[in-house]
Structure formats: structure tokens, C-alpha cells
Scaffold this motif. Structure first.
Motif, PDB file in Angstrom:
ATOM      1  N   ASN A  18       0.683  -1.346   0.200  1.00 42.44           N
ATOM      2  CA  ASN A  18      -0.203  -0.158  -0.091  1.00 42.44           C
ATOM      3  C   ASN A  18       0.756   1.204  -0.084  1.00 42.44           C
ATOM      4  OD1 ASN A  18      -2.470   1.464   0.200  1.00 42.44           O
ATOM      5  ND2 ASN A  18      -2.422   1.581   2.466  1.00 42.44           N
ATOM      6  N   GLY A  19       1.744   1.102   0.757  1.00 39.41           N
ATOM      7  CA  GLY A  19       2.670   2.434   0.697  1.00 39.41           C
ATOM      8  C   GLY A  19       3.602   2.774  -0.323  1.00 39.41           C
ATOM      9  N   ARG A  20       4.049   1.568  -1.031  1.00 39.40           N
ATOM     10  CA  ARG A  20       4.680   1.605  -2.346  1.00 39.40           C
ATOM     11  C   ARG A  20       3.926   2.124  -3.419  1.00 39.40           C
ATOM     12  NH1 ARG A  20       7.610  -4.426  -2.295  1.00 39.40           N
ATOM     13  NH2 ARG A  20       9.220  -3.826  -0.463  1.00 39.40           N
ATOM     14  N   LEU A  21       2.625   1.616  -3.325  1.00 39.55           N
ATOM     15  CA  LEU A  21       1.714   2.075  -4.689  1.00 39.55           C
ATOM     16  C   LEU A  21       1.532   3.477  -4.294  1.00 39.55           C
ATOM     17  CD1 LEU A  21      -0.341  -1.143  -5.002  1.00 39.55           C
ATOM     18  CD2 LEU A  21       1.363  -0.101  -6.530  1.00 39.55           C
ATOM     19  N   ALA A  22       1.100   3.884  -3.029  1.00 42.66           N
ATOM     20  CA  ALA A  22       0.935   5.331  -2.683  1.00 42.66           C
ATOM     21  C   ALA A  22       2.017   6.230  -3.355  1.00 42.66           C
ATOM     22  CB  ALA A  22       0.532   5.396  -1.291  1.00 42.66           C
ATOM     23  N   MET A  23       3.407   5.870  -2.692  1.00 50.43           N
ATOM     24  CA  MET A  23       4.359   6.685  -3.329  1.00 50.43           C
ATOM     25  C   MET A  23       4.356   6.764  -4.764  1.00 50.43           C
ATOM     26  SD  MET A  23       7.470   5.730  -0.612  1.00 50.43           S
ATOM     27  CE  MET A  23       6.927   3.965  -0.568  1.00 50.43           C
ATOM     28  N   MET A  24       4.118   5.839  -5.431  1.00 51.49           N
ATOM     29  CA  MET A  24       4.290   5.778  -6.945  1.00 51.49           C
ATOM     30  C   MET A  24       3.150   6.732  -7.444  1.00 51.49           C
ATOM     31  SD  MET A  24       4.877   1.860  -8.129  1.00 51.49           S
ATOM     32  CE  MET A  24       4.250   2.102  -9.631  1.00 51.49           C
TER      33      MET A  24
END
Length: 47
Positions: A18-24
Motif C-alpha cells: 500500500n505504501g509503495r503504490l501510494a508513493m508511486m
């Protein structure tokens, strides 16, 4: 990963992705805004 570990809910695996996709999403939105000169809301017709 064993069967007893869940990939859904508030578990480390799900929160990491979730964090990785939010940053992307944030970086892609910022790059699009810089390239077009319009804010995200203006791009979708709300601004």
C-alpha cells in the motif's frame, strides 16, 4: 509464506505494498502536473 499468514488486512505485506503504490501514485501525479502545467483537478475537469 505459509498458509496461516494472510496477505490481506492490516498485515506487514499489505501495508508495505500500500505504501509503495501510494508513493508511486504521488510521484506520477507530481510528474504529470509538472509536464502539463495543470493541477490534477484541472486535468480531470474539476479545477
Amino acid at each position: 509464506m505459509s498458509d496461516s499468514q494472510s496477505r490481506f488486512g492490516f498485515v506487514s505485506f499489505a501495508e508495505t505494498w500500500n505504501g509503495r503504490l501510494a508513493m508511486m501514485g504521488f510521484v506520477i501525479g507530481l510528474a504529470t502536473e509538472l509536464l502539463t502545467g495543470q493541477g490534477i483537478l484541472a486535468q480531470i475537469g474539476l479545477g
